[in-house]
Design a protein around this motif. Sequence first.
Motif, short mmCIF file in Angstrom:
data_model
loop_
_atom_site.label_atom_id
_atom_site.label_comp_id
_atom_site.label_asym_id
_atom_site.label_seq_id
_atom_site.Cartn_x
_atom_site.Cartn_y
_atom_site.Cartn_z
N LYS A 1 -23.86 -18.83 -79.69
CA LYS A 1 -23.05 -19.97 -79.27
C LYS A 1 -22.30 -19.65 -77.98
N SER A 2 -21.77 -20.67 -77.35
CA SER A 2 -21.08 -20.50 -76.07
C SER A 2 -19.57 -20.43 -76.26
N SER A 3 -18.88 -20.15 -75.16
CA SER A 3 -17.42 -20.15 -75.20
C SER A 3 -16.88 -21.54 -75.53
N THR A 4 -17.60 -22.57 -75.09
CA THR A 4 -17.21 -23.94 -75.42
C THR A 4 -17.24 -24.15 -76.93
N ASP A 5 -18.27 -23.62 -77.57
CA ASP A 5 -18.38 -23.72 -79.03
C ASP A 5 -17.20 -23.04 -79.71
N PHE A 6 -16.78 -21.89 -79.18
CA PHE A 6 -15.64 -21.19 -79.77
C PHE A 6 -14.39 -22.06 -79.71
N LEU A 7 -14.18 -22.69 -78.58
CA LEU A 7 -12.98 -23.51 -78.39
C LEU A 7 -13.00 -24.79 -79.21
N ASN A 8 -14.12 -25.06 -79.83
CA ASN A 8 -14.24 -26.27 -80.66
C ASN A 8 -14.55 -25.95 -82.12
N LEU A 9 -14.34 -24.73 -82.55
CA LEU A 9 -14.60 -24.35 -83.93
C LEU A 9 -13.65 -25.07 -84.88
N GLU A 10 -14.21 -25.81 -85.81
CA GLU A 10 -13.36 -26.48 -86.80
C GLU A 10 -12.77 -25.47 -87.77
N GLU A 11 -13.56 -24.45 -88.09
CA GLU A 11 -13.08 -23.35 -88.91
C GLU A 11 -13.47 -22.05 -88.24
N LEU A 12 -12.61 -21.05 -88.35
CA LEU A 12 -12.91 -19.76 -87.75
C LEU A 12 -13.81 -18.95 -88.69
N PRO A 13 -14.97 -18.49 -88.22
CA PRO A 13 -15.83 -17.67 -89.06
C PRO A 13 -15.12 -16.38 -89.50
N LYS A 14 -15.58 -15.82 -90.60
CA LYS A 14 -14.98 -14.58 -91.10
C LYS A 14 -15.37 -13.38 -90.24
N SER A 15 -16.54 -13.47 -89.61
CA SER A 15 -16.98 -12.38 -88.73
C SER A 15 -17.65 -12.95 -87.50
N LEU A 16 -17.35 -12.35 -86.34
CA LEU A 16 -17.88 -12.82 -85.07
C LEU A 16 -18.35 -11.62 -84.25
N LEU A 17 -19.40 -11.84 -83.47
CA LEU A 17 -19.87 -10.82 -82.53
C LEU A 17 -19.99 -11.44 -81.15
N PHE A 18 -19.45 -10.75 -80.15
CA PHE A 18 -19.49 -11.22 -78.77
C PHE A 18 -20.43 -10.33 -77.96
N ILE A 19 -21.38 -10.96 -77.29
CA ILE A 19 -22.30 -10.24 -76.42
C ILE A 19 -21.73 -10.26 -75.01
N GLY A 20 -21.37 -9.09 -74.49
CA GLY A 20 -20.78 -9.01 -73.15
C GLY A 20 -19.41 -8.39 -73.20
N GLY A 21 -18.97 -7.86 -72.07
CA GLY A 21 -17.68 -7.18 -72.03
C GLY A 21 -16.78 -7.66 -70.91
N GLY A 22 -16.73 -8.97 -70.73
CA GLY A 22 -15.89 -9.54 -69.68
C GLY A 22 -14.69 -10.28 -70.24
N TYR A 23 -14.12 -11.17 -69.40
CA TYR A 23 -12.94 -11.96 -69.79
C TYR A 23 -13.12 -12.63 -71.14
N ILE A 24 -14.20 -13.42 -71.24
CA ILE A 24 -14.39 -14.26 -72.42
C ILE A 24 -14.45 -13.43 -73.68
N ALA A 25 -15.21 -12.35 -73.64
CA ALA A 25 -15.37 -11.51 -74.83
C ALA A 25 -14.02 -10.98 -75.31
N PHE A 26 -13.25 -10.39 -74.41
CA PHE A 26 -11.99 -9.76 -74.82
C PHE A 26 -10.94 -10.80 -75.21
N GLU A 27 -10.84 -11.88 -74.46
CA GLU A 27 -9.84 -12.90 -74.78
C GLU A 27 -10.11 -13.53 -76.13
N PHE A 28 -11.34 -13.98 -76.34
CA PHE A 28 -11.66 -14.68 -77.58
C PHE A 28 -11.73 -13.72 -78.76
N ALA A 29 -12.18 -12.50 -78.52
CA ALA A 29 -12.23 -11.51 -79.60
C ALA A 29 -10.83 -11.25 -80.14
N GLN A 30 -9.87 -11.12 -79.24
CA GLN A 30 -8.49 -10.85 -79.68
C GLN A 30 -7.91 -12.06 -80.42
#
Length: 448
Positions: free
Chosen positions: A152-181
């Motif tokens: 899924k995309s960063s847009t999908d993350f910002l529109n999650l109705e429920e937060l999944p119990k586990s997530l994996l981010f591919i990549g090590g830039g802004y989006i990965a670290f901000e959303f992972a935290q």
Amino acid sequence: MKEYDVFIIGSGMSGMTIANKCASKGLTVGITDELPYGGTCALRGCDPKKVILGATEVREFAKRLKSSGIDTIPKVNWKDIMSFKQSFVKAMPPKIEKGYEKKGIDTFHHTAKFLTENTLRVGNDEIKANKIVIAAGAKPRVLEFEGGHFAKSSTDFLNLEELPKSLLFIGGGYIAFEFAQIAARCGAEVTIVHRGRNPLKNFDQDIVTHLVSATKKLGIKIFLKTEVEAIEKIGNKYRVKGKSEEKTEYFEAETVFNSAGRPPAIFDLDLEKANIAYSKNGVSVNEYLQSTSNQNIYAAGDAADSEGLPLTPVAVLEGHTVASNIIKGNSKEISYPPMPTVVFTLPTMASVGYNESKAKELNRNIQVNYKEALDWFNAKRLKVEEYAFKTVIDEDTQTILGAQLIGPHTEETINLFAMAIHTKMKVNDLKKMIFSYPTMASDIPHML
């Protein structure tokens, strides 16, 4: 065929700036966007992200002050966060379109493709314009490996109705670290898998080390030098195959996010039909942000292969430059002031100007100040575990070349460094400044 003085592809900040400015000078203007009007920052990036971040900031601050005046750490209500975020997002597109209507700007809601050097196909309409501006922004990189479409995309993350119990981010830039935290602070199990040796490679790596440490303390697992080769759906989870130099590993998560970069959204525009030169970084432009191969074309924002960083204020600056050159003829060369950039993690990490490695390439006499500041009052009163800075100074001119910070409110402090660099303020003058105390800015003289 519909004809305009100016037609703009993309409704983000650069496109919006150009449309409004050109219309205000009496030019006939049309604009199109296949997505809701407003662009990435307002609808799918900076703004909604910052709204979501606000709730986790409160929780993080309370957690740090537990037993130091705070008894209870608040829980984050994801549904309420999303509702609050949506109150900002949903209001933007109709507001923008209403503004365009008042100014006589024609709006379209379709993809655009070039037919000739000055004509486009926009939906079922054929458009001809004296000047066409490509301000299409950027979009998620296509993952070419097997099962890449499952991510899924960063847009999908910002529109999650429920937060999944586990997530994996591919990549090590802004989006990965901000959303992972954000996800980790809301209780999710999070993994980051990055193919490079260093995450956030455009930042000073001494400072990045502190961010990696803070991220790991949240329980986020970080795997570097690991190339994702496939995603496989197994039941209600996904299995991600990653290959490092030593071995092949498999990771499982409820949801996988593609945070592997955002190339310019120009490659489906049939640029060749309009004789528009481009690279993987965007449309090739000159100092006026005009296409190097087609004088009818301009580009701005993430769609342009310019020296500007992919930041909203830079897109606005480029928009003003393009509009001026369309209205007055090419009379305004693009000029970039220092461009502060921030990773909105907790702690925030900020940078402006040259980092140490880039400064050394200048062949100047430089002074580098790098220090952890955990024993400073501001760090102690806020009970932070990461607070560090690196400043780079030109010894001959005694001016600041760059600053890299990590710690509380560095997103604000970095702006003062940006002003000091832009005005070529002398280091001694900055040291003599009286800053309100105790504030984060009052630490600046001690960073020099």
